[in-house]
Motif scaffolding. Structure first.
Motif, mmCIF file in Angstrom:
data_model
loop_
_atom_site.group_PDB
_atom_site.id
_atom_site.type_symbol
_atom_site.label_atom_id
_atom_site.label_comp_id
_atom_site.label_asym_id
_atom_site.label_seq_id
_atom_site.Cartn_x
_atom_site.Cartn_y
_atom_site.Cartn_z
ATOM 1 N N SER A 120 0.858 -1.171 0.000
ATOM 2 C CA SER A 120 0.000 0.000 0.000
ATOM 3 C C SER A 120 0.903 1.233 0.000
ATOM 4 N N THR A 121 0.321 2.372 -0.322
ATOM 5 C CA THR A 121 1.083 3.622 -0.362
ATOM 6 C C THR A 121 0.171 4.791 -0.028
ATOM 7 N N ASP A 122 0.782 5.897 0.369
ATOM 8 C CA ASP A 122 0.037 7.142 0.564
ATOM 9 C C ASP A 122 0.264 8.095 -0.608
ATOM 10 N N ALA A 123 0.973 7.609 -1.645
ATOM 11 C CA ALA A 123 1.353 8.451 -2.782
ATOM 12 C C ALA A 123 0.260 8.446 -3.840
ATOM 13 N N ILE A 124 -0.703 9.314 -3.655
ATOM 14 C CA ILE A 124 -1.740 9.532 -4.658
ATOM 15 C C ILE A 124 -2.091 11.009 -4.616
ATOM 16 N N ALA A 125 -2.268 11.617 -5.776
ATOM 17 C CA ALA A 125 -2.411 13.067 -5.839
ATOM 18 C C ALA A 125 -3.285 13.470 -7.022
ATOM 19 N N VAL A 126 -3.553 14.784 -7.104
ATOM 20 C CA VAL A 126 -4.426 15.333 -8.136
ATOM 21 C C VAL A 126 -3.742 16.526 -8.785
ATOM 22 N N TYR A 127 -3.775 16.541 -10.116
ATOM 23 C CA TYR A 127 -3.208 17.659 -10.875
ATOM 24 C C TYR A 127 -4.306 18.295 -11.721
ATOM 25 N N PHE A 128 -4.399 19.627 -11.658
ATOM 26 C CA PHE A 128 -5.351 20.374 -12.466
ATOM 27 C C PHE A 128 -4.612 21.009 -13.639
ATOM 28 N N SER A 129 -5.138 20.809 -14.851
ATOM 29 C CA SER A 129 -4.503 21.319 -16.058
ATOM 30 C C SER A 129 -5.475 22.192 -16.828
ATOM 31 N N PRO A 143 5.141 14.447 -15.642
ATOM 32 C CA PRO A 143 6.071 15.477 -15.148
ATOM 33 C C PRO A 143 5.379 16.753 -14.680
ATOM 34 N N PHE A 144 4.448 16.622 -13.754
ATOM 35 C CA PHE A 144 3.705 17.765 -13.240
ATOM 36 C C PHE A 144 3.759 17.779 -11.719
ATOM 37 N N ASN A 145 3.571 18.954 -11.158
ATOM 38 C CA ASN A 145 3.499 19.099 -9.694
ATOM 39 C C ASN A 145 2.032 19.163 -9.290
ATOM 40 N N PRO A 146 1.497 18.089 -8.705
ATOM 41 C CA PRO A 146 0.075 18.086 -8.348
ATOM 42 C C PRO A 146 -0.252 19.146 -7.304
ATOM 43 N N GLN A 147 -1.422 19.749 -7.435
ATOM 44 C CA GLN A 147 -1.836 20.807 -6.507
ATOM 45 C C GLN A 147 -2.444 20.244 -5.224
ATOM 46 N N ILE A 148 -2.952 19.014 -5.276
ATOM 47 C CA ILE A 148 -3.498 18.376 -4.084
ATOM 48 C C ILE A 148 -2.803 17.034 -3.891
ATOM 49 N N ASN A 149 -2.196 16.846 -2.725
ATOM 50 C CA ASN A 149 -1.508 15.601 -2.393
ATOM 51 C C ASN A 149 -2.186 14.945 -1.189
ATOM 52 N N ASN A 150 -2.253 13.635 -1.221
ATOM 53 C CA ASN A 150 -2.744 12.903 -0.069
ATOM 54 C C ASN A 150 -1.869 13.215 1.141
ATOM 55 N N LEU A 159 -9.199 -3.018 3.021
ATOM 56 C CA LEU A 159 -10.485 -3.446 3.572
ATOM 57 C C LEU A 159 -11.542 -2.357 3.444
ATOM 58 N N ASN A 160 -11.150 -1.117 3.710
ATOM 59 C CA ASN A 160 -12.095 -0.008 3.716
ATOM 60 C C ASN A 160 -11.687 1.044 2.680
ATOM 61 N N TRP A 161 -12.643 1.890 2.329
ATOM 62 C CA TRP A 161 -12.358 3.015 1.429
ATOM 63 C C TRP A 161 -11.753 4.162 2.245
ATOM 64 N N THR A 162 -10.664 4.717 1.741
ATOM 65 C CA THR A 162 -9.947 5.810 2.411
ATOM 66 C C THR A 162 -10.270 7.137 1.736
ATOM 67 N N LEU A 163 -10.661 8.132 2.515
ATOM 68 C CA LEU A 163 -10.931 9.462 1.980
ATOM 69 C C LEU A 163 -9.621 10.185 1.708
ATOM 70 N N VAL A 164 -9.484 10.697 0.489
ATOM 71 C CA VAL A 164 -8.364 11.555 0.112
ATOM 72 C C VAL A 164 -8.975 12.901 -0.266
ATOM 73 N N SER A 165 -8.553 13.980 0.391
ATOM 74 C CA SER A 165 -9.205 15.262 0.153
ATOM 75 C C SER A 165 -8.212 16.407 0.304
ATOM 76 N N GLY A 166 -8.640 17.583 -0.129
ATOM 77 C CA GLY A 166 -7.811 18.777 -0.004
ATOM 78 C C GLY A 166 -8.485 19.966 -0.652
ATOM 79 N N ASP A 167 -7.995 21.161 -0.350
ATOM 80 C CA ASP A 167 -8.521 22.396 -0.921
ATOM 81 C C ASP A 167 -7.506 23.010 -1.869
ATOM 82 N N TYR A 168 -8.024 23.718 -2.870
ATOM 83 C CA TYR A 168 -7.156 24.314 -3.893
ATOM 84 C C TYR A 168 -7.700 25.680 -4.291
#
Length: 305
Positions: A120-129, A143-150, A159-168
């Motif tokens: 498993s990992t905590d490395a998941i993120a979101v990039y807005f283009s 090759p982008f710098n995501p604006q929202i990182n876990n 076993l369970n669904w994990t919430l990943v969230s953030g503000d931008y």
């Protein structure tokens, strides 16, 4: 929070039931930014309507998982345990409308690590283009710098669904959203998968469901922009039979509506407000341009339900 700007964020709408791996584009609006046949990643789409066990729900070759909601979810490879391989998969979706400069948005999604993955990992993120990312012919981290990182340490659970969230806070004009692991292997933290089966596949593979991006409303201070005074407004979006367009000035304005192949469907001139009959349009996404004598003032997308 306002309206969800991610179309089909729950992956419930589809053009056809998936029959094999690598068919994320069967989920309406979602796409793969890489070229599968040219060495790119191949993100997956799982749905209970599938007759193939490869992509069925809730049981499939990578484990057992009930969707966070509904009957479907997407799937991407976040990490491969072969050190230095840097193999990644990403999923991309156009936003319902471009983001507005200086406005704050709240992002959420739910993620789950597949049973059959060894890590498993905590490395998941979101990039807005502001432009679509497509045609990438490798499976390396984009090759982008995501604006929202876990949050560091928020490891995905099998076993369970994990919430990943953030503000931008938007720069303005961002029109696409991409989900994945943008880090190199050397910067990706992993832990053993906590599944009882202690999965054997040397990967960290994530399931994705209920993706949302909403404008945070009711937080404007006196020195912030009132978007309804400054920006053109199209509503409702998604639309059914009538689309209202409002420009808060007296300048003559033109709206042009296109399909996704850029074919012009409608061109209409108005002042202040107009209403467009959309009953005849098929369900799906359409593009629009608003312009006046000074040039284009807004480009965006509208969804017909």
């Amino acid at each position: 929070y306002g309206q969800n700007l991610v179309p089909n964020g729950d992956f419930e709408q589809f053009s056809g039931c998936p029959t094999n791996w690598g068919q994320i584009d069967s989920a309406l609006f979602w796409m793969n930014p890489t070229i599968v046949g040219a060495g790119g990643g191949s993100p997956d789409y799982f749905n209970s309507c599938a007759t193939s066990f490869l992509v069925s729900v809730p049981s499939n070759p990578i484990g057992f998982q009930i969707p966070h909601s509904g009957n479907a979810y997407g799937g991407i490879l976040l990490y491969h345990l072969f050190v230095g391989s840097n193999i990644r998969e990403f999923i991309e979706v156009p936003l319902v409308s471009p983001l507005i400069a200086n406005q704050q948005y709240h992002f959420e999604m739910y993620a789950n690590i597949s049973d059959d993955g060894a890590a498993s990992t905590d490395a998941i993120a979101v990039y807005f283009s502001d432009t679509v990312i497509s045609g990438v012919n490798n499976a390396l981290p984009l090759p982008f710098n995501p604006q929202i990182n876990n949050i560091s340490g928020n490891f995905l659970d099998s076993l369970n669904w994990t919430l990943v969230s953030g503000d931008y806070t938007a720069l303005g004009g961002e029109s696409y959203l991409i989900i994945g692991n943008f880090k190199d292997d050397s910067l990706t933290t992993t832990i053993p998968n906590n599944t009882p089966e202690n999965g054997s596949a040397p990967v960290a593979y994530a399931l994705i469901d209920d993706v949302s991006l909403t404008l945070i409303t009711g937080t404007n201070s006196s020195n912030e922009i009132n978007i309804f005074e400054t920006f053109p407004t199209l509503f409702p979006n998604p639309v059914t039979d009538k689309l209202n367009v409002q420009i808060n000035n007296n300048e003559q304005t033109e709206i042009i509506l296109y399909d996704l192949s850029s074919k012009k469907l409608l061109q209409q001139t108005f002042t202040n407000t107009t209403t467009i009959n959309t009953e005849q349009l098929a369900k799906g996404m359409y593009l629009y341009t608003l312009r006046n004598r000074n040039g284009i003032i807004k480009n965006g997308q509208v969804i017909k339900q």
